[in-house]
Write an enzyme that holds these catalytic residues in place. Structure first.
Site, PDB file in Angstrom:
ATOM      1  N   TYR A 183       0.876  -1.181   0.000  1.00 11.69           N
ATOM      2  CA  TYR A 183       0.000   0.000   0.000  1.00 11.69           C
ATOM      3  C   TYR A 183       0.910   1.227   0.000  1.00 11.69           C
ATOM      4  O   TYR A 183       1.627   1.487   0.969  1.00 11.69           O
ATOM      5  CB  TYR A 183      -0.919   0.026   1.219  1.00 11.69           C
ATOM      6  CG  TYR A 183      -1.902  -1.128   1.299  1.00 11.69           C
ATOM      7  CD1 TYR A 183      -2.286  -1.832   0.170  1.00 11.69           C
ATOM      8  CD2 TYR A 183      -2.457  -1.502   2.520  1.00 11.69           C
ATOM      9  CE1 TYR A 183      -3.183  -2.889   0.246  1.00 11.69           C
ATOM     10  CE2 TYR A 183      -3.370  -2.555   2.603  1.00 11.69           C
ATOM     11  CZ  TYR A 183      -3.713  -3.241   1.462  1.00 11.69           C
ATOM     12  OH  TYR A 183      -4.606  -4.283   1.546  1.00 11.69           O
ATOM     13  N   PRO A 185     -18.648   1.594  -3.492  1.00 14.97           N
ATOM     14  CA  PRO A 185     -19.383   1.579  -2.216  1.00 14.97           C
ATOM     15  C   PRO A 185     -20.762   0.931  -2.352  1.00 14.97           C
ATOM     16  O   PRO A 185     -21.437   1.088  -3.372  1.00 14.97           O
ATOM     17  CB  PRO A 185     -19.515   3.075  -1.881  1.00 14.97           C
ATOM     18  CG  PRO A 185     -18.428   3.749  -2.645  1.00 14.97           C
ATOM     19  CD  PRO A 185     -18.187   2.926  -3.878  1.00 14.97           C
TER      20      PRO A 185
END
Ligand SMILES: NC(=O)c1ccc[n+]([C@@H]2O[C@H](COP(=O)([O-])OP(=O)(O)OC[C@H]3O[C@@H](n4cnc5c(N)ncnc54)[C@H](OP(=O)(O)O)[C@@H]3O)[C@@H](O)[C@H]2O)c1
Length: 307
Positions: free
Chosen positions: A78, A234
């Site tokens: 990340y 989402p």
């Protein structure tokens, strides 16, 4: 200030004391609260480079730990490296009870793509990158990430897992988990070393792993769904909206509460870059979904679960 406003403020300031109960990883002297935190959102856009607001990222991590979170999910790919460096900056020296779970098996291409990195040398380098950037002598839990993002792809995991088992024997890794795996791959893995957790994609609307979760529950292995809120897409659903409206909370909080009631071995690692969303997510542990809400939410993933 009206009485209602005072009540609302008190409610916002009240922190959940019981983060969804706790779970002990099998064979490990590690017990974590079921509501944890996923650190992927702390890097820059597309999980690449530093975030626009490093102090904001540090504040999210410190607020999480101050609120009782003792399970943080991360990876050195990340950023790359950035997220782990921020975790170290925010929290090192780490509280004794904090369990940091990282993962190896991938790397980032120059074009920000996500590539496999499962060779022996890549895995050894990845473990050392995590140790250095987190400032640790040993990693609590390392997930071996194989397969695709949206679904596992079958194939032997023996070669890469044998490397992690070796690093575990050397004391660089305390416990091993698997990510993006099928039940067959888990069974193969368990013949090589003890597996304490599985991290696959799962949420109220993506329920491919329902049967797998039931099996892991019986085995006492933690199931840690990634994309609990839908990740880069989402969750959106009128069923979530309806339950949220009736409880006067947000649909994301309902999605997390549904996961908590789904199975006692499910540990949550919702990701967020903001303190406001972090607080909302932690407060999801206080929700009581009614049996009717649960039945409606179950049907989102294709109908009621088979026992
Ligand atoms: N093993 C793997 O292959 C793999 C893959 C992906 C992720 N992971 C792990 O799983 C963790 C969770 O996954 P994720 O972060 O990708 O996805 P997620 O938790 O499903 O969703 C994160 C997204 O939801 C938003 N969000 C968070 N809380 C919210 C709230 N209360 N209301 C509205 N929006 C909200 C975040 O934006 P804001 O920043 O604006 O809040 C972010 O865009 C990651 O942090 C990572 O550690 C593992």
């Amino acid at each position: 200030m009206t009485e209602q406003m005072t009540e609302q403020m008190t409610e916002q300031m009240t922190k959940p004391t019981n983060l969804g109960g706790s779970f002990t990883l099998p064979g490990a002297a590690m017990t974590v609260n079921r509501m944890g935190y996923g650190a992927m959102q702390l890097a820059g856009p597309q999980v690449w480079g530093p975030p626009r607001d490093v102090n904001g990222a540090i504040a999210v991590l410190r607020e999480a730990v101050a609120s009782g979170v003792n399970h943080i999910d991360t990876s050195d790919f990340y950023g790359p490296h950035v997220t782990n460096q921020i975790i170290k900056q925010a929290l090192h020296p780490y509280p004794d009870d904090l369990v940091i779970v990282t993962k190896v098996g991938a790397r980032r291409g120059e074009d920000k793509s996500w590539l496999h990195a499962l060779s022996r040398q890549e895995l050894i380098d990845a473990v050392h990158d995590n140790l250095r950037n987190l400032g640790l002598d040993a990693l609590d839990v390392v997930n071996l990430r194989v397969g695709g993002i949206m679904a596992p792809s079958e194939g032997s995991i023996e070669a890469p897992l044998t490397v992690l088992a070796e690093l575990k024997r050397q004391g660089l890794i305390r416990h091993v988990g698997m990510s993006n795996v099928s039940p067959q791959q888990l069974a193969e893995a368990q013949a090589i070393t003890e597996i304490v957790c599985v991290q696959n994609m799962y949420n109220v609307a993506n329920r491919n792993d329902d049967g797998f979760i039931d099996d892991l529950t019986k085995q006492g292995i933690a199931y840690v769904p990634f994309f609990p809120l839908g990740g880069f897409t989402p969750l959106q659903s009128s069923t979530l909206d309806a339950a949220a409206a009736s409880l006067e909370v947000t649909p994301m909080q309902v999605a997390l509460a549904w996961l908590l009631q789904r199975s006692p071995n499910i540990l949550l690692i919702p990701g967020t870059s903001t303190v406001q969303h972090l607080r909302e997510n932690l407060n999801a542990v206080t929700l009581d979904l009614t049996p009717e809400m649960i039945a409606n939410l179950d049907s989102l993933g294709g109908g009621p679960r088979q026992a």
